[in-house]
Design a protein around this motif. Structure first.
Motif, PDB file in Angstrom:
ATOM      1  N   LYS A 249       0.810  -1.221   0.000  1.00 46.73           N
ATOM      2  CA  LYS A 249       0.000   0.000   0.000  1.00 46.73           C
ATOM      3  C   LYS A 249       0.839   1.265   0.000  1.00 46.73           C
ATOM      4  CE  LYS A 249      -3.796  -2.244   2.481  1.00 46.73           C
ATOM      5  NZ  LYS A 249      -4.655  -2.227   3.699  1.00 46.73           N
ATOM      6  N   GLY A 250       2.162   1.100  -0.040  1.00 47.77           N
ATOM      7  CA  GLY A 250       3.044   2.257  -0.076  1.00 47.77           C
ATOM      8  C   GLY A 250       3.434   2.785   1.286  1.00 47.77           C
ATOM      9  N   ASN A 251       3.079   2.077   2.345  1.00 47.18           N
ATOM     10  CA  ASN A 251       3.410   2.517   3.694  1.00 47.18           C
ATOM     11  C   ASN A 251       4.794   2.017   4.100  1.00 47.18           C
ATOM     12  OD1 ASN A 251       0.790   3.662   4.068  1.00 47.18           O
ATOM     13  ND2 ASN A 251      -0.001   1.601   4.507  1.00 47.18           N
ATOM     14  N   LEU A 252       5.489   2.832   4.903  1.00 41.82           N
ATOM     15  CA  LEU A 252       6.795   2.423   5.423  1.00 41.82           C
ATOM     16  C   LEU A 252       6.625   1.260   6.397  1.00 41.82           C
ATOM     17  CD1 LEU A 252       8.389   5.940   6.092  1.00 41.82           C
ATOM     18  CD2 LEU A 252       8.915   4.378   4.213  1.00 41.82           C
ATOM     19  N   VAL A 253       7.579   0.350   6.369  1.00 41.60           N
ATOM     20  CA  VAL A 253       7.492  -0.845   7.195  1.00 41.60           C
ATOM     21  C   VAL A 253       8.433  -0.710   8.393  1.00 41.60           C
ATOM     22  CG1 VAL A 253       7.821  -3.344   7.262  1.00 41.60           C
ATOM     23  CG2 VAL A 253       6.909  -2.262   5.203  1.00 41.60           C
ATOM     24  N   PHE A 254       7.908  -1.056   9.583  1.00 42.65           N
ATOM     25  CA  PHE A 254       8.703  -1.016  10.808  1.00 42.65           C
ATOM     26  C   PHE A 254       8.676  -2.394  11.467  1.00 42.65           C
ATOM     27  CE2 PHE A 254       7.250   3.293  10.113  1.00 42.65           C
ATOM     28  CZ  PHE A 254       8.356   4.075  10.402  1.00 42.65           C
ATOM     29  N   THR A 255       9.704  -2.667  12.246  1.00 46.81           N
ATOM     30  CA  THR A 255       9.695  -3.845  13.110  1.00 46.81           C
ATOM     31  C   THR A 255       9.593  -3.369  14.553  1.00 46.81           C
ATOM     32  OG1 THR A 255      12.107  -3.900  13.273  1.00 46.81           O
ATOM     33  CG2 THR A 255      11.089  -5.198  11.518  1.00 46.81           C
ATOM     34  N   TYR A 256       9.050  -4.233  15.413  1.00 45.97           N
ATOM     35  CA  TYR A 256       8.820  -3.846  16.799  1.00 45.97           C
ATOM     36  C   TYR A 256       9.386  -4.908  17.730  1.00 45.97           C
ATOM     37  CZ  TYR A 256       5.664  -0.486  14.678  1.00 45.97           C
ATOM     38  OH  TYR A 256       5.146   0.527  13.906  1.00 45.97           O
ATOM     39  N   LYS A 257      10.191  -4.450  18.678  1.00 38.99           N
ATOM     40  CA  LYS A 257      10.762  -5.324  19.692  1.00 38.99           C
ATOM     41  C   LYS A 257      10.113  -5.002  21.031  1.00 38.99           C
ATOM     42  CE  LYS A 257      13.647  -7.911  22.101  1.00 38.99           C
ATOM     43  NZ  LYS A 257      13.491  -9.387  22.152  1.00 38.99           N
ATOM     44  N   ALA A 258       9.378  -5.978  21.578  1.00 37.01           N
ATOM     45  CA  ALA A 258       8.695  -5.744  22.846  1.00 37.01           C
ATOM     46  C   ALA A 258       9.709  -5.432  23.945  1.00 37.01           C
ATOM     47  CB  ALA A 258       7.880  -6.972  23.229  1.00 37.01           C
ATOM     48  N   VAL A 259       9.375  -4.463  24.797  1.00 42.85           N
ATOM     49  CA  VAL A 259      10.243  -4.079  25.911  1.00 42.85           C
ATOM     50  C   VAL A 259       9.991  -5.041  27.066  1.00 42.85           C
ATOM     51  CG1 VAL A 259      10.860  -2.274  27.547  1.00 42.85           C
ATOM     52  CG2 VAL A 259      10.233  -1.664  25.200  1.00 42.85           C
ATOM     53  N   SER A 260      10.988  -5.849  27.394  1.00 44.02           N
ATOM     54  CA  SER A 260      10.829  -6.796  28.501  1.00 44.02           C
ATOM     55  C   SER A 260      11.031  -6.068  29.824  1.00 44.02           C
ATOM     56  CB  SER A 260      11.836  -7.939  28.369  1.00 44.02           C
ATOM     57  OG  SER A 260      13.142  -7.476  28.622  1.00 44.02           O
ATOM     58  N   GLU A 261      10.665  -6.734  30.918  1.00 46.78           N
ATOM     59  CA  GLU A 261      10.742  -6.092  32.230  1.00 46.78           C
ATOM     60  C   GLU A 261      12.181  -5.824  32.669  1.00 46.78           C
ATOM     61  OE1 GLU A 261       8.701  -8.652  34.910  1.00 46.78           O
ATOM     62  OE2 GLU A 261      10.246 -10.197  34.912  1.00 46.78           O
TER      63      GLU A 261
END
Length: 705
Positions: free
Chosen positions: A447-459
């Motif tokens: 769709k032309g949107n920029l792609v990001f990855t996400y790393k969950a913040v652990s405790e």
């Protein structure tokens, strides 16, 4: 007339001797155990060591190297086991010995240590060697005076095979994924034990059938093929001169066997243990073990060619046709058996398995019908067997009833758990990072949107000032009651870090302890419930594997009637159909996964359709191949050529695992779609080739249809 056979046919269930259904249930529990373990192994070995259901975090390449050798040996040891049963133990004792060894193998695997894993796999291979060839031999002995009923007997028997595979993958897979791996492996062992006991206690029903070693080896013909259906042919025993194995033949067999088995063991040992016994044969970047394989294939080819050339023209031509069919069999199984390796990983990491609302309710209803209806039918068969045989073999019947009580309990628990699973939206903190391509540019989706990855913040994680921390929403589905605003602990459920599971007190403690032992971050994420959703269900990875057994049961009769009609195609056409139809299934996967970027999952419909086409392809090719062994090969050579046929399947299984283990590497280097495109092109080309060979094969077969 054999008195034991006459007595056996007195107590009938569905117009067949009750003993057939004892074998039906014995095979059902063995297949339950085999497929229940099989569907778990690669998933368990490759699952992240830190997570909701921690595995061993092996690479796909290493896991499939081990699995491929295991799968390969399963088709080789029955050659030895069949010989021992014929000459020494008899068929029934071979079944009991094999069952006991396999039970110990499953128990060993449930311990989840590296030594117990290898020991368990070795025991399963040895046990299968005793068990696999002897069950059909008992049926053959049972029906040798009622050959007109043999086809129907095999149809019933193979329904037991598929029923066992269906419930084994469903229940072992569900327990392993929802509760823990040891429970799945352990359940496989429990039912293998039950199957062993119920067969052992049924001995009185069979009399002396299958108890004594055979003085003459009787080759068991495959389903729908009996002695009367194989016509007298020019080149059979009456007219064909003897072709004994010469000293050079035996030397070639030994050399090719040593090199082939050497590769089978060296592949996992070199990748997992770092010891390469063929390192001296390495040529540049070409691994030494593959050089050894090529040398072994060369010697084996010389053996086959030298033996074929010694026959008269008709027999020689037919055996050449057989070799061609065996060659294309390898291409079929190297693609089809992706179901045990790469498709398991694909289902786990790349398929959207979450269903919510009406979709979840619809799935639960369909899954209930899919599970309960077959179980009712099989339970009805058990009732019929009980009525006919309880006074003769009460112990065996009681064990069978116990099996079904456990089975119904597990099915009820599974369905109740799924119907009472509630979905919650949970917010958590994650670090947002741009997803880059090989050129260092940020990826863009369709769709032309920029792609990001996400790393969950652990405790235990401390984001830096440069990290962009954002709020993300995930969905967790558990049979628990939570309220909006509740704080909870969760952890990733797959290797992509894209789905999460709720940590209760027991799992939380296990996750903390596991991380301490591994000296790694525990990856426990703090979350807050933001919304209570409607029903939701996460389909297990193993559920998709049951589709093969389901589709076989649905479509087998259609193909059987097709082959018996005047529209029955030639053997080469059936092969071509099998290969091309299966290629269509992989083509759908290639299409469905095309253009998929990080974090985006593929619709499960593509995987369901793939299993449908793979099964249709199997029904076209698999039974046909075995039947032509008995039709094309001289009668006294059938045992040897059956061994060669299973060798082709063994090679296909090993190649399937080797290629399937490249899913991570090919996806990283190219794309997931490219990986599936390989398995679209290879069988499709093979199918077209054998179709073009149809006129030549007809000539080589000299009238065999």
């Amino acid at each position: 007339m054999n008195t034991d056979i006459q007595n056996l046919f007195k107590d009938k269930v569905l117009n067949h001797p009750a003993g057939l259904f004892v074998l039906f249930f014995t095979e059902m529990w063995e297949r339950f155990s085999f497929y229940g373990m099989r569907v778990l192994l690669v998933n368990f070995l490759t699952m992240a060591a830190i997570g909701y259901n921690p595995g061993w975090e092996w690479s796909a390449e290493n896991a499939t190297a081990l699995f491929g050798t295991y799968a390969m040996l399963l088709y080789i040891t029955p050659i030895i086991g069949g010989y021992i049963a014929d000459k020494f133990t008899g068929y029934r004792w071979a079944v009991i010995i094999g069952s006991i060894i396999m039970t110990l193998g499953h128990a060993s695997m449930a311990m989840e240590t590296e030594f117990s894993l290898y020991l368990g796999l070795a025991l399963l291979v040895i046990g299968t060697g005793f068990f696999k060839p002897t069950m059909t031999s008992i049926i053959s002995e049972m029906y040798k005076e009622n050959s007109e009923k043999k086809d129907g007997a095999y149809t019933i028997y193979y329904m037991g095979v598929n029923a066992g595979a269906f419930f084994g993958m469903m229940l072992c897979g569900y327990l392993a994924e929802k509760i823990g791996w040891a429970y799945g492996f352990g359940l496989a062992g429990v039912f293998m034990l039950f199957g062993t006991i119920q067969f052992w206690l049924s001995g009185k029903l069979f009399g002396n059938i299958g108890t004594k070693p055979s003085k003459v080896h009787e080759v068991e013909l495959p389903q729908n093929i009996n002695e009367e259906s194989v016509p007298e042919r020019e080149g059979d025993i009456a007219t064909e001169k003897l072709n004994p194995f010469t000293l050079s033949d035996k030397i070639l067999i030994i050399i090719s066997s040593v090199l082939g088995l050497g590769y089978a063991f060296n592949d996992p040992i070199s990748k997992i243990g770092g010891f390469d016994m063929f390192s001296t044969l390495q040529i540049g970047n070409f691994q030494g073990q593959y050089t050894a394989v090529l040398i072994g294939l060369g010697f084996f080819s010389v053996l086959v060619i030298s033996r074929i050339t010694r026959y008269t023209k008709v027999v020689r031509d037919r055996m050449i046709a057989f070799v061609i069919f065996a060659f294309f069999t390898v291409f079929f199984w190297l693609s089809f058996e992706q179901g045990a390796s790469s498709l398991v990983l694909f289902a786990r990491d790349n398929v959207d398995r979450l269903l919510s609302g009406n979709s979840a309710i619809a799935f639960n209803v369909i899954n209930t019908l899919l599970t309960v209806i077959p179980l009712i039918i099989i339970s009805w068969v058990l009732v019929l067997l009980w009525k006919k045989t309880y006074y003769k073999i009460p112990g065996s019947n009681i064990v069978l009833v116990l099996c079904f009580v456990v089975m119904w309990g597990l099915v009820g628990w599974m369905l109740n758990r799924d119907f009472n699973t509630v979905a919650y939206n949970v917010s958590f903190s994650a670090i947002e990072v741009p997803a880059l391509d090989d050129d260092g540019k940020q990826k863009i989706d369709k769709k032309g949107n920029l792609v990001f990855t996400y790393k969950a913040v652990s405790e235990n994680m401390q984001p830096t000032l440069n990290d962009k921390v954002v709020k993300r929403i995930t969905s967790i589905a558990e049979p628990i009651t939570l309220a909006v605003g509740d704080q909870l602990k969760m952890i990733t459920k797959d290797n992509e870090g894209s789905s999460f599971g709720y940590l209760d007190d027991a799992r939380l403690e296990e996750a903390i302890q596991n991380a301490k032992e591994l000296k790694r971050d525990n990856d426990i994420v703090n979350g807050t419930v933001t919304e209570i959703k409607s029903n939701e269900v996460e389909i297990t990875v193993s559920w998709f594997s049951i589709l093969n057994s389901f589709f076989i049961i649905v479509f087998a009769s259609f193909f059987s009637k097709w082959w018996e009609s005047r529209y029955n195609p030639s053997a080469a056409t059936k092969y071509a159909l099998g290969l091309i139809i299966m290629a269509v299934g992989f083509g759908l996967l290639a299409f469905g996964s095309y253009g998929i970027v990080d974090g985006i999952k593929v619709s499960m419909i593509w995987l369901i359709l793939a299993y449908l086409f793979h099964t249709l392809g199997e029904l076209c090719l698999s039974p046909v191949g075995l039947s032509y062994v008995s039709k094309l090969v001289p009668a006294r050579m059938i045992a040897f050529m059956f061994g060669m046929w299973y060798l082709a399947i063994a090679i296909g299984n090993k190649l399937a695992a080797v290629l399937g283990g490249q899913i991570e590497n090919i996806t990283k280097e190219y794309s997931l779609s490219t990986f599936f495109l390989i398995f679209t092109i290879v069988p499709a080309v093979a199918g077209l080739l054998i179709f073009m060979l149809n006129p030549i094969l007809k000539k080589l077969m000299h009238g065999v249809k």
